[in-house]
Structure formats: structure tokens, C-alpha cells
Design a protein around this motif. Structure first.
Motif, PDB file in Angstrom:
ATOM      1  N   THR A 154       0.868  -1.171   0.000  1.00 38.70           N
ATOM      2  CA  THR A 154       0.000   0.000   0.000  1.00 38.70           C
ATOM      3  C   THR A 154       0.912   1.230   0.000  1.00 38.70           C
ATOM      4  O   THR A 154       2.124   1.126   0.276  1.00 38.70           O
ATOM      5  N   GLU A 155       0.336   2.393  -0.283  1.00 36.04           N
ATOM      6  CA  GLU A 155       1.129   3.630  -0.311  1.00 36.04           C
ATOM      7  C   GLU A 155       1.832   3.849   1.027  1.00 36.04           C
ATOM      8  O   GLU A 155       2.982   4.274   1.085  1.00 36.04           O
ATOM      9  N   LYS A 158       5.034   1.755   1.500  1.00 31.62           N
ATOM     10  CA  LYS A 158       6.175   1.930   0.597  1.00 31.62           C
ATOM     11  C   LYS A 158       7.282   2.769   1.235  1.00 31.62           C
ATOM     12  O   LYS A 158       7.011   3.751   1.909  1.00 31.62           O
ATOM     13  N   ASP A 164       8.670  -2.964  -3.793  1.00 33.40           N
ATOM     14  CA  ASP A 164       7.270  -2.536  -3.808  1.00 33.40           C
ATOM     15  C   ASP A 164       6.318  -3.669  -3.463  1.00 33.40           C
ATOM     16  O   ASP A 164       5.115  -3.527  -3.563  1.00 33.40           O
TER      17      ASP A 164
END
Lengths: 279, 259
Positions: A154-155, A158, A164
């Protein structure tokens, strides 16, 4: 006992201790013969303490059915022969994808549901096909029977310079025979005791243990089957190897993939999809 | 004749700033209606192409991926009627060429083998797809079916691999040239009453900008993805009465036209 056989036995015993209801897939091929023999060697009395599943597509070679029945009798196997009768009416080998889906995949789903298996033991090997390189000895499947080894981060997860992806399964410390066997939310577990074996290891084991083997593997009139599938989708390879030693010698020098005789379109599509990351 | 041309992943982001070098796109924009389809669902190709030609959303047709449970999905795994099934039953001559809701792409009443199984992944295959599909469309147009549906897939992979690089525009130029051969050189656009839809399943944007990640950043074969799917798809229409606001409306437009 060779170390690589010891590891297989450890996996089998670990599986027996970890799961309540294990089914062993038996195709009658050389790998599944070795797997059954290893299971017999793992427990007292030389018995196979699991149900053995043969997925009958209705399109196998007569030699496969004969060999299956002979082994079932010889080793006193508790065998389930499963046929997806409905799916067999709906499909024909002219359409190999649909045919495989109905007669193998859906068939297996039905067996798993019917017998409520919490684990399936299979004789797959890493060297058999490059897409199996990522497999683990114990590998969870979700309710759609899919395997998710990674998921995108998920953002929030990261970090710059970091991967990733989140690996959903811990690395197995197979050298120390330490395996993760509990998986949250798994529908069932796939167990792969001979994952580390090579094709030559399999043949050497068959030879050394004097195991019965399907005659289709041996050359007749310059052809033999290197991998056994359904009759319409499996082609023999050029070969004069008519004994196990000759097969081993051939493998030491021959180029080409083990499953080269299998339906090429399907293999190539899967290879392409996987190479691109679609599955 | 009703022609539906699908261009997987075509985006206004590349077309509009480059109209000077895309003369056929320019002609189309001058003479046709055009717009953007803002997808409400996630921009994944299998459900979008499927929905476009069966008229249902992914909740209904339930086809979401090329591979399920390790098995490649086929037409038979999707329990819906497509527009070609519907219109064929009604007695119309409908053909479908290289529709990529499954791999290999689906064909209806057309003999064709998708280039690279419908996943062209290098320059040779991209060129081959553009050439072979164009040739086949031109051949089919001569036969004069009531409906012809055909889809090009190359731009999707090209943009995945090269988004942000000048080479992307070069491939749009090649696509533009093929559109010219299909639409203008055959006289299709000049014939009164011919109907046309050009549509993409989704748009494109840089990898980090995309709300979905359809492919891993680095594939197992070591290719780095530079772009990914965006929710804005392109639409160009001529003589189409039905207002297309979502992919499923392509089905509705065809179904209404041939009642």
C-alpha cells in the motif's frame, strides 16, 4: 539415507503431524510413484496413511489406468478415482484449455470439497518447469485455490529504495527442516515433498529402489514419453532409451524441457502470462 | 455496416498533444464525435473488454482475470451471452477479431491466431500485430458483414514498457497509419450510413501515478514497467445514436441498432 531423501521424509512427517486430512495426488507418473514410495518409507508398516486421489480425465493412456490399478492393489492404497462426469460431457480434447479446466481443475475442486481435505500432497519439482521455481514445500491456497506469494505494498507501506512488494510467505529454512505449516485464512495447503529433486534424481531413485514404473517411459520404435499427460495432448519424444540407465544417460546429454511433449500452446500461454506478471 | 475498433490502452494523453503527426486521428476528431469514458470500475482489461461486449459489469459477468486457479480462462468459463451470440441468433452477420478478454484473444466467425497469443511483447510482434490485424480487417470489410468488431492490443504493452519515452509516439504513428488504411483507404468513412465506434478499454499513465497496479514493477522476465492503466478511456463515434458513457454501452448501442 541420502540427505535429499531425508528432507522429503521430514516434510511428509511434518505434514502428517500438522494436518488432519491429507490427500495425495497420484497421476501414475514417475514423480508421484516416488512420492508414494517416500510416504510408505516415512511411516511404520510401509503404509500410505492418506487417501490417494487419481483425477481421471477419461482421456488417459490405457497404460496409465492399468498401472494405477496395479499400484493401488500392490501398495494397498485407499484410492479415490474422481471424474467430473458433467464436465466431461461439456468438453472435448479439441479445446484443450476448457478440457483441462473441467476435467482436472474443477474435478480437483470437487474432490477437495467433497472429502474436506485440509492439505494436498503433490510430486512437483522445481526443475520440472521454471514457473515452479518460486514454490515452497508448504504452500497455502485460498478458497479460489490460488496462491498469492506476494502482494503490492500500500502507499503507506512503501519506502524509497525498498521493494514494492510484500512477501506473504516466510522463507523456508529447509536446510534445517524448519517449515511454516500454519497459514491464516488458507483454504488448504499444498505440500511438495520432492520439490528439490531433479528429473535425474527421480530416475536414480526409481532405479535404486526398484520401483514399478509406467512402461510408456521406455522407448519403442524410436519414441518414448518423457512426461505423462492426457493422450490427445501428450506427444512422445525421439528417443532410443529403453532402460532406466539409458534414460539417465539421455537426460545427462539431452537438451529440451521435460514437458516438451505436453500441449505446447497452453504451456506457452502460461509462460507468457507469468513472464509478464499477469499471474 | 457497423465497425467497432478497439485499441487497448489508447489514451488522449498521447493522441491530443501529437495530432500534428497523427493525421488520421486528426481527421477522425474533425469529422466524428469524440469523448472520454471515465471508468467507474478499476481499469483491468479482462473485465472491461468482457463487459464492453456482454453489456454487464464485472459483478455480473464475474470475469476478472486471465488466469484463475493456475488455469488460463476461456470463453467457456464466462457464463454470459456476448453481442455476437445475441446478434448471430437474430440472423445478423457479425464477426469478432482478436477480442482480448481472454488469452488467446477471442474470435467469432473469423479464423485468426492472436500474435504472441494476444500478448505481443516485442517490436517484431507489435509490428506483426498491427500488420496482420489490419490486413484481416480490410479483408473482412470487403466481405461486408453487418457488424465487425476488431481489437489491437500492442499499444498496451508498448506503454507498459516505454511510457514517457518518445518511442510511444512512434507507435501511435504506426497505429494512426493503420487506421488510415482501414477507415479511409477502404472507403469505409465515405460510405453513407456506415457506423463506427473506436474505443479503448482504459487509458494510461506513469506507473507511480496509476491507482491500480496491473503488472509488477519488475516482471519475472526482468522487464521494468514504466506505465500502468488509467481510468480515462478514449471514444470516437460516427452515426451512433446510443450515447456511450461506459464500456457496457457498446453492447447496448449494437443491441439497439440491430433489434
Amino acid at each position: 539415507m541420502d540427505k535429499f531423501v531425508q528432507r522429503s521424509v521430514s516434510v511428509i512427517r511434518e505434514a502428517k503431524a500438522s494436518y488432519k486430512n491429507i490427500g495425495v495426488l497420484f497421476s501414475t507418473g514417475k514423480d508421484s510413484v516416488c512420492l508414494l514410495d517416500l510416504i510408505r518409507k516415512s511411516f511404520p508398516g510401509g503404509v500410505v496413511p492418506f487417501k490417494v486421489i487419481h483425477l481421471d480425465t477419461g482421456e488417459k493412456f490405457p497404460e496409465i489406468y492399468e498401472f494405477r490399478d496395479m499400484i493401488a492393489k500392490k501398495w494397498n492404497l485407499d484410492m479415490i478415482v474422481s471424474r467430473n462426469e458433467e464436465g466431461m460431457k461439456e468438453t472435448s480434447p479439441d479445446k484443450p484449455f476448457e478440457c483441462c479446466m473441467k476435467r482436472k481443475t474443477e474435478n480437483l475442486k470437487k474432490v477437495v470439497e467433497k472429502y474436506k481435505f485440509d492439505a494436498l500432497m503433490l510430486g512437483i519439482r522445481r526443475d520440472e518447469h521454471y514457473i515452479r521455481n518460486l514454490e515452497r514445500y508448504f504452500s497455502p491456497r485460498d478458497k479460489t485455490m490460488q496462491w498469492h506469494i506476494v502482494r503490492p505494498k500500500t502507499e503507506e507501506e512503501k519506502r524509497e529504495g525498498d521493494s514494492d512488494f510484500v512477501y506473504q510467505q516466510n522463507v523456508e529454512l529447509s536446510g534445517w527442516n524448519l517449515f511454516q505449516t500454519d497459514f491464516l485464512d488458507a483454504h488448504h495447503i499444498r505440500i511438495h515433498p520432492i520439490l528439490h529433486w531433479t528429473e535425474i534424481d527421480v530416475w536414480e531413485y526409481v532405479r535404486d529402489q526398484k520401483l514399478p514404473i509406467n512402461p510408456l517411459y521406455f522407448a519403442k520404435n524410436g519414441k518414448r514419453y518423457r512426461s505423462l499427460g492426457c493422450k490427445p495432448c501428450t506427444k512422445p519424444i525421439d528417443s532410443n532409451a529403453s532402460t532406466i540407465d539409458e534414460i539417465i544417460e539421455e537426460l545427462q546429454t539431452k537438451k529440451g524441457e521435460e514437458r516438451e511433449g505436453r500441449c505446447q500452446d497452453k504451456e506457452q500461454i502460461m509462460r507468457k502470462l507469468r513472464a509478464l506478471g499477469y499471474c | 455496416m457497423f465497425l467497432v475498433l478497439g485499441i487497448d490502452a489508447a489514451t488522449w494523453k498521447v493522441i491530443k498533444p501529437n495530432l500534428e503527426v497523427l493525421p488520421n486521428f486528426r481527421k477522425l476528431l474533425d469529422t466524428c464525435e469524440s469523448g472520454t469514458i471515465h471508468l467507474k470500475e478499476k481499469p483491468y482489461s479482462p473485465p472491461l473488454w468482457c463487459g464492453m461486449f456482454c453489456g454487464k459489469g464485472s459483478e455480473e459477468h464475474k470475469h476478472r482475470e486471465y488466469v484463475v486457479d493456475g488455469e488460463v480462462q476461456t470463453r467457456e468459463d464466462i457464463s454470459v451471452e456476448f453481442i455476437w451470440d445475441v446478434l448471430d441468433k437474430r440472423g445478423y452477420d457479425i464477426r469478432a477479431l482478436n477480442v482480448p478478454f481472454v488469452v488467446s484473444p477471442y474470435n467469432f466467425n473469423v479464423e485468426f491466431e492472436g500474435i504472441g497469443f494476444g500478448l505481443p511483447t516485442d517490436e517484431k510482434e507489435w509490428n506483426e500485430e498491427l500488420e496482420k490485424i489490419t490486413e484481416k480487417i480490410v479483408e473482412l470489410l470487403k466481405e461486408g458483414p453487418d457488424v465487425l468488431i476488431a481489437v489491437f492490443t500492442s499499444l498496451d504493452r508498448i506503454q507498459h514498457f516505454h511510457w514517457g519515452e518518445p518511442v510511444v509516439v512512434e507507435w501511435y504513428k504506426k497505429m494512426d497509419k493503420r487506421l488510415g488504411e482501414i477507415l479511409f483507404e477502404t472507403g469505409f468513412m465515405d460510405k453513407e450510413g456506415n457506423k463506427l465506434i473506436i474505443i479503448s478499454d482504459h487509458g494510461f499513465c506513469s506507473f507511480g501515478e496509476a491507482k491500480v497496479q496491473t503488472l509488477p514493477k519488475i516482471t519475472k522476465s526482468g522487464i521494468e514497467m514504466k506505465g500502468d492503466h488509467h481510468e480515462d478511456a478514449i471514444l470516437i463515434t460516427k452515426n451512433v445514436g446510443y450515447r456511450i458513457k461506459r464500456p457496457q454501452d457498446v453492447f447496448n448501442a449494437l443491441e439497439k441498432e440491430f433489434r
